[in-house]
Design an enzyme around this catalytic site. Structure first.
Site, PDB file in Angstrom:
ATOM      1  N   HIS A  18       4.027   1.318   2.335  1.00 50.59           N
ATOM      2  CA  HIS A  18       5.218   0.638   1.807  1.00 50.59           C
ATOM      3  C   HIS A  18       5.867   1.480   0.707  1.00 50.59           C
ATOM      4  CE1 HIS A  18       2.687  -3.026   2.952  1.00 50.59           C
ATOM      5  NE2 HIS A  18       3.774  -3.201   3.669  1.00 50.59           N
ATOM      6  N   HIS A  24       0.865  -1.185   0.000  1.00 42.53           N
ATOM      7  CA  HIS A  24       0.000   0.000   0.000  1.00 42.53           C
ATOM      8  C   HIS A  24       0.902   1.235   0.000  1.00 42.53           C
ATOM      9  CE1 HIS A  24       1.119   0.135   4.199  1.00 42.53           C
ATOM     10  NE2 HIS A  24       0.562  -1.050   4.411  1.00 42.53           N
TER      11      HIS A  24
HETATM   12  P1  AMP Z   1       4.863  -5.186   6.530  1.00 42.18           P
HETATM   13  O1  AMP Z   1       4.662  -5.562   5.098  1.00 42.18           O
HETATM   14  O2  AMP Z   1       3.611  -4.935   7.273  1.00 42.18           O
HETATM   15  O3  AMP Z   1       5.818  -6.120   7.232  1.00 42.18           O
HETATM   16  O4  AMP Z   1       5.599  -3.774   6.505  1.00 42.18           O
HETATM   17  C1  AMP Z   1       6.776  -3.578   5.793  1.00 42.18           C
HETATM   18  C2  AMP Z   1       7.351  -2.232   6.122  1.00 42.18           C
HETATM   19  O5  AMP Z   1       6.416  -1.215   5.782  1.00 42.18           O
HETATM   20  C3  AMP Z   1       7.645  -2.060   7.626  1.00 42.18           C
HETATM   21  O6  AMP Z   1       8.839  -1.334   7.783  1.00 42.18           O
HETATM   22  C4  AMP Z   1       6.462  -1.268   8.092  1.00 42.18           C
HETATM   23  O7  AMP Z   1       6.709  -0.498   9.249  1.00 42.18           O
HETATM   24  C5  AMP Z   1       6.216  -0.374   6.888  1.00 42.18           C
HETATM   25  N1  AMP Z   1       4.851   0.133   6.910  1.00 42.18           N
HETATM   26  C6  AMP Z   1       3.706  -0.581   7.029  1.00 42.18           C
HETATM   27  N2  AMP Z   1       2.638   0.251   7.080  1.00 42.18           N
HETATM   28  C7  AMP Z   1       3.136   1.516   6.976  1.00 42.18           C
HETATM   29  C8  AMP Z   1       2.530   2.810   6.973  1.00 42.18           C
HETATM   30  N3  AMP Z   1       1.220   2.972   7.082  1.00 42.18           N
HETATM   31  N4  AMP Z   1       3.342   3.884   6.837  1.00 42.18           N
HETATM   32  C9  AMP Z   1       4.697   3.732   6.744  1.00 42.18           C
HETATM   33  N5  AMP Z   1       5.309   2.531   6.749  1.00 42.18           N
HETATM   34  C10 AMP Z   1       4.548   1.444   6.862  1.00 42.18           C
END
Ligand code: AMP
Length: 284
Positions: free
Chosen positions: A39, A36
């Site tokens: 990311h 999204h």
């Molecule tokens: P995930 O796919 O949930 O493991 O997240 C991958 C990376 O994206 C991690 O570093 C998360 O902290 C970051 N991330 C997820 N959601 C957000 C968001 N809303 N804003 C900024 N970074 C995000």
């Protein structure tokens, strides 16, 4: 350019070796996919800071506490690759599970202290899984820089710590949380919310912002928490794992905003666990 999707470690190593020999820097954005705009903001930052960018997509079984949660986690690799097209990244590293954890795999990375609280206390083994996979992703991709969201603030601090402690030489860059227009922090898990639950979900951030205003005015958590918990219950957040003020650096529990602090929350709405955290200014 459409980035190649790599699943073979030897190919990845060859590529990163060529880049490093040419004096280039490698920026890595670790994700579990279902990409999204949160990311994508990390990808945009990586493009600014590194000459080569690798996005990793790996739904890491070791960081899930329940098999059901792992099975339900959204997987949208084709759509993810399309979303990355416009960023002109250099590779997508999307290994199969047995490439990451071949038979006989028995090594783990564990960060103590920082992981005893918040999500660490509620999801046993979660941060060991995160620390292990992040260490592997850093070494596999030969990262110079890595980009993580403040959305998972505890994870960001854990990764900073392990990169320092293990001399991985990776600069860990924290990026601000990207939100929907109604304040809900973007998350792959939001896809699991029903339409009804989606309408209620922003209440979590609203309640946190209310508390932050009270803290900034000098009130203690004990005065602010009961009302906040009632508001969450009224919005159908049936169980709140935590709603806590903590020091930014050490994650030590605080009662007032007497030093740089963040407010952390995790709560369950219609079967989906949502987390959020916000910066709290030092009290006047
Ligand atoms: P995930 O796919 O949930 O493991 O997240 C991958 C990376 O994206 C991690 O570093 C998360 O902290 C970051 N991330 C997820 N959601 C957000 C968001 N809303 N804003 C900024 N970074 C995000």
């Amino acid at each position: 350019m459409i980035a190649p999707i790599l699943r073979d470690l030897a190919t990845l190593r060859e590529m990163t070796g060529t880049w490093h020999r040419a004096g280039e820097t490698i920026g890595v954005v670790p994700t579990m996919g279902a990409l999204h705009d949160g990311h994508l903001s990390l990808v945009a930052e990586a493009k600014k800071r590194a000459t080569r960018v690798i996005v990793t997509i790996f739904v890491n079984p070791k960081q899930f506490n329940s098999p059901e949660d792992l099975a339900n986690y959204p997987r949208t690799e084709e759509a993810d690759a399309r979303k990355l097209d416009r960023f002109d990244i250099d590779a997508i590293w999307a290994p199969e599970s047995d490439t990451m954890y071949p038979p006989g795999f028995c090594t783990g990375v564990s960060v103590s202290g920082l992981t005893d609280v918040l999500c660490g206390a509620h999801r046993p083994g979660h941060f060991d899984g995160v620390a292990t996979v992040v260490t592997k992703l850093f070494t596999q991709t030969a990262a110079d820089l890595a980009f993580f969201g403040e959305k998972d603030f505890q994870q960001l601090q854990v990764v900073r710590r392990l990169s320092r402690d293990l001399d991985l030489g990776v600069e860990v860059v924290g990026c601000p949380t990207i939100r929907e227009i109604d304040g809900l922090a973007m998350s792959s898990r939001n896809l699991l919310l029903s339409d009804r639950a989606r309408v209620k979900a922003p209440r979590l951030n609203e309640v946190m912002e209310d508390i932050a205003r009270g803290l900034a005015a000098g009130k203690p958590m004990a005065d602010l928490t009961p009302r906040a918990l009632r508001a969450l219950e009224n919005a159908d957040f049936l169980s709140v794992d935590y709603l806590e003020l903590r020091s930014c650096d050490t994650l030590a529990l605080l009662e007032t905003a007497s030093e740089p602090a963040r407010l952390f929350a995790a709560a369950h709405l219609a079967g989906v666990r949502l987390i959020d955290n916000i910066d709290v200014p030092v009290a006047r």
